[in-house]
Design a protein around this motif. Structure first.
Motif, PDB file in Angstrom:
ATOM      1  N   VAL A   3     -24.217 168.374  39.040  1.00 43.38           N
ATOM      2  CA  VAL A   3     -25.993 168.566  39.597  1.00 43.38           C
ATOM      3  C   VAL A   3     -25.570 167.981  40.884  1.00 43.38           C
ATOM      4  O   VAL A   3     -26.339 168.572  41.864  1.00 43.38           O
ATOM      5  CB  VAL A   3     -26.482 168.478  38.264  1.00 43.38           C
ATOM      6  N   ALA A   4     -25.091 166.170  41.079  1.00 42.99           N
ATOM      7  CA  ALA A   4     -25.524 166.306  41.898  1.00 42.99           C
ATOM      8  C   ALA A   4     -24.453 166.352  43.026  1.00 42.99           C
ATOM      9  O   ALA A   4     -25.042 166.201  44.360  1.00 42.99           O
ATOM     10  CB  ALA A   4     -24.450 164.159  41.263  1.00 42.99           C
ATOM     11  N   GLN A   5     -23.123 166.868  42.984  1.00 42.24           N
ATOM     12  CA  GLN A   5     -22.890 166.993  44.078  1.00 42.24           C
ATOM     13  C   GLN A   5     -23.556 168.673  44.346  1.00 42.24           C
ATOM     14  O   GLN A   5     -23.163 169.066  45.358  1.00 42.24           O
ATOM     15  CB  GLN A   5     -21.565 167.733  43.321  1.00 42.24           C
ATOM     16  N   SER A   6     -23.771 169.648  43.678  1.00 41.03           N
ATOM     17  CA  SER A   6     -23.967 170.712  43.888  1.00 41.03           C
ATOM     18  C   SER A   6     -25.421 170.191  45.059  1.00 41.03           C
ATOM     19  O   SER A   6     -25.292 170.742  45.887  1.00 41.03           O
ATOM     20  CB  SER A   6     -24.461 171.167  42.786  1.00 41.03           C
ATOM     21  N   SER A   7     -26.596 169.234  44.333  1.00 47.05           N
ATOM     22  CA  SER A   7     -26.990 168.798  45.326  1.00 47.05           C
ATOM     23  C   SER A   7     -26.984 168.276  46.341  1.00 47.05           C
ATOM     24  O   SER A   7     -27.832 168.554  47.320  1.00 47.05           O
ATOM     25  CB  SER A   7     -28.621 167.911  44.271  1.00 47.05           C
ATOM     26  N   SER A   8     -26.219 167.505  46.388  1.00 47.16           N
ATOM     27  CA  SER A   8     -26.093 166.928  48.221  1.00 47.16           C
ATOM     28  C   SER A   8     -25.196 168.839  49.420  1.00 47.16           C
ATOM     29  O   SER A   8     -25.757 168.047  49.968  1.00 47.16           O
ATOM     30  CB  SER A   8     -24.405 166.471  47.619  1.00 47.16           C
ATOM     31  N   ILE A   9     -24.715 169.428  48.520  1.00 53.09           N
ATOM     32  CA  ILE A   9     -24.578 169.949  49.339  1.00 53.09           C
ATOM     33  C   ILE A   9     -25.672 171.039  49.671  1.00 53.09           C
ATOM     34  O   ILE A   9     -25.386 171.752  50.800  1.00 53.09           O
ATOM     35  CB  ILE A   9     -23.099 170.792  48.594  1.00 53.09           C
ATOM     36  N   SER A  10     -26.265 171.357  49.139  1.00 47.22           N
ATOM     37  CA  SER A  10     -27.752 172.104  49.305  1.00 47.22           C
ATOM     38  C   SER A  10     -28.350 171.737  50.134  1.00 47.22           C
ATOM     39  O   SER A  10     -28.716 172.094  51.012  1.00 47.22           O
ATOM     40  CB  SER A  10     -28.619 172.179  48.031  1.00 47.22           C
ATOM     41  N   GLN A  11     -28.448 169.797  49.654  1.00 48.76           N
ATOM     42  CA  GLN A  11     -28.993 169.352  50.868  1.00 48.76           C
ATOM     43  C   GLN A  11     -28.711 169.100  52.073  1.00 48.76           C
ATOM     44  O   GLN A  11     -28.980 169.508  53.351  1.00 48.76           O
ATOM     45  CB  GLN A  11     -29.334 167.557  50.681  1.00 48.76           C
ATOM     46  N   PHE A  12     -26.411 168.782  52.396  1.00 49.77           N
ATOM     47  CA  PHE A  12     -25.993 168.897  53.416  1.00 49.77           C
ATOM     48  C   PHE A  12     -26.829 170.480  54.648  1.00 49.77           C
ATOM     49  O   PHE A  12     -26.649 170.246  55.477  1.00 49.77           O
ATOM     50  CB  PHE A  12     -25.110 169.201  53.164  1.00 49.77           C
ATOM     51  N   TRP A  13     -26.595 171.780  53.847  1.00 49.71           N
ATOM     52  CA  TRP A  13     -26.836 172.726  54.444  1.00 49.71           C
ATOM     53  C   TRP A  13     -28.471 172.919  55.035  1.00 49.71           C
ATOM     54  O   TRP A  13     -28.552 173.386  56.376  1.00 49.71           O
ATOM     55  CB  TRP A  13     -26.306 174.113  53.874  1.00 49.71           C
ATOM     56  N   GLN A  14     -29.146 171.806  54.034  1.00 46.67           N
ATOM     57  CA  GLN A  14     -31.028 172.081  54.682  1.00 46.67           C
ATOM     58  C   GLN A  14     -31.145 171.261  55.960  1.00 46.67           C
ATOM     59  O   GLN A  14     -31.511 172.048  56.494  1.00 46.67           O
ATOM     60  CB  GLN A  14     -31.543 171.152  53.319  1.00 46.67           C
ATOM     61  N   GLU A  15     -30.175 170.292  55.650  1.00 42.18           N
ATOM     62  CA  GLU A  15     -30.145 169.315  57.587  1.00 42.18           C
ATOM     63  C   GLU A  15     -29.094 169.806  57.909  1.00 42.18           C
ATOM     64  O   GLU A  15     -30.253 170.086  59.699  1.00 42.18           O
ATOM     65  CB  GLU A  15     -29.550 168.429  56.746  1.00 42.18           C
ATOM     66  N   THR A  16     -28.350 170.696  57.886  1.00 36.12           N
ATOM     67  CA  THR A  16     -27.283 171.616  58.970  1.00 36.12           C
ATOM     68  C   THR A  16     -28.881 172.965  59.988  1.00 36.12           C
ATOM     69  O   THR A  16     -28.319 172.678  60.777  1.00 36.12           O
ATOM     70  CB  THR A  16     -26.349 171.844  58.531  1.00 36.12           C
ATOM     71  N   PHE A  17     -29.536 173.450  58.943  1.00 38.31           N
ATOM     72  CA  PHE A  17     -30.051 174.449  59.284  1.00 38.31           C
ATOM     73  C   PHE A  17     -30.780 174.086  59.769  1.00 38.31           C
ATOM     74  O   PHE A  17     -32.137 175.060  60.666  1.00 38.31           O
ATOM     75  CB  PHE A  17     -29.878 175.687  57.640  1.00 38.31           C
ATOM     76  N   ALA A  18     -31.780 172.837  59.499  1.00 37.01           N
ATOM     77  CA  ALA A  18     -32.834 172.608  60.299  1.00 37.01           C
ATOM     78  C   ALA A  18     -32.835 172.021  61.509  1.00 37.01           C
ATOM     79  O   ALA A  18     -33.014 172.226  62.481  1.00 37.01           O
ATOM     80  CB  ALA A  18     -33.674 170.952  59.838  1.00 37.01           C
ATOM     81  N   LEU A  19     -31.391 170.526  61.916  1.00 29.66           N
ATOM     82  CA  LEU A  19     -31.423 170.708  63.129  1.00 29.66           C
ATOM     83  C   LEU A  19     -30.546 171.913  63.946  1.00 29.66           C
ATOM     84  O   LEU A  19     -30.312 171.455  65.095  1.00 29.66           O
ATOM     85  CB  LEU A  19     -29.707 170.026  63.117  1.00 29.66           C
ATOM     86  N   ASN A  20     -30.202 173.123  63.658  1.00 29.60           N
ATOM     87  CA  ASN A  20     -29.177 174.296  63.830  1.00 29.60           C
ATOM     88  C   ASN A  20     -30.804 174.931  64.615  1.00 29.60           C
ATOM     89  O   ASN A  20     -31.232 174.956  65.722  1.00 29.60           O
ATOM     90  CB  ASN A  20     -28.993 175.149  62.962  1.00 29.60           C
TER      91      ASN A  20
END
Length: 276
Positions: A3-20
């Motif tokens: 669950v922690a890894q899945s959450s980290s990946i989700s947060q990574f893409w959330q940060e990516t799309f915010a910066l994008n």
């Protein structure tokens, strides 16, 4: 996957799309970059098309007119130029201090900064490619099939990915935007003229044929040119002839993928040090 890894990946893409999203907001406020990126290749198509309008039919082989010959070169060179400039926004963020704010922010991964730039540049390149393909169809180059257009998009994606990584590496390695612009000027036009964008290998001096055969732009241009010329292409089709060996489409795609991996693996330690 935990669950922690899945959450980290989700947060990574959330940060990516915010910066994008930030990059696209900048583009919306200053659309001149996109407009110039569309107008310039269109002018190349018109001017070079008019320059070689009187060229004998078949001069470029297999009854290929110059519009069909030129369009793939313009597609790849436009994507290459945009990708080579990918490091400039990051460099300006460095100089204005915004990058430092991002680096001290509680990001899941600072590589989201790089990923956002990559997605932004690839999106712009595909938009420019679509415009060039449509424009070249009106000046006699024709329009590839859906499968051909998909293959062209894949080739553009591969060349843009590697060059964008290279440009971002320069943005973190060089001291300022003056040096980065100087590197871009040094690389840009020489790679254009040392490729098959404007002339076939058979027109070149022997030494330039060797240089062009080592140029990654040539490995993107030639398969697109073959797709324009042949509607019955396949992955096993020979799409590129060099002084030493011929390459099939699947081999060329593998070479471009290897080029991307080499670039990304090379810049990863540099980015890790800078982000640390």
């Amino acid at each position: 996957m935990t669950v922690a890894q899945s959450s980290s990946i989700s947060q990574f893409w959330q940060e990516t799309f915010a910066l994008n999203k930030r990059l696209f907001i900048q583009l919306k406020r200053r659309p001149s970059t996109l407009v110039a990126g569309v107008i310039q290749p269109f002018m190349w198509l018109i001017l070079f098309g008019a320059l070689f309008r009187g060229a004998p039919q078949g001069l470029f082989g297999n009854d290929l007119n110059y519009a069909q010959f030129l369009a793939p070169g313009i597609i790849v060179f436009t994507a290459f130029s945009g990708a080579l400039n990918a490091g400039l926004p990051v460099m300006f963020d460095r100089e204005f201090g915004f990058l430092n704010r991002l680096l001290v922010a509680p990001l899941t991964s600072r590589f989201s900064i790089v990923m956002a730039s990559v997605i932004y540049i690839i999106t712009l390149s595909l938009i420019q490619t679509a415009v060039i393909v449509i424009a070249s169809a009106f000046i006699g180059a024709g329009l590839p099939s859906f499968a051909g257009l998909s293959a062209i998009a894949l080739i553009v994606f591969l060349i843009v990915l590697g060059v964008t990584g290279l440009s971002l590496g320069f943005a973190f390695a060089l001291p300022g935007h003056i040096e980065l612009i100087a590197v871009i000027f040094v690389i840009n036009l020489p790679l254009l003229f040392a490729s098959t964008a404007l002339a076939p290998l058979s027109f070149m001096a022997k030494w330039l044929q060797i240089v062009a055969s080592l140029n990654p732009l040539t490995y993107a241009i030639e398969p697109i040119r073959y797709i324009y010329q042949n509607s019955d292409w396949s992955l096993s089709s020979v799409v590129m002839n060099t002084p030493w060996v011929d390459f099939s489409l699947v081999t060329v795609l593998s070479i471009l993928l290897t080029f991307d991996l080499v670039i990304l693996l090379t810049i990863k330690p540099l980015l890790s040090r800078r982000f640390a």
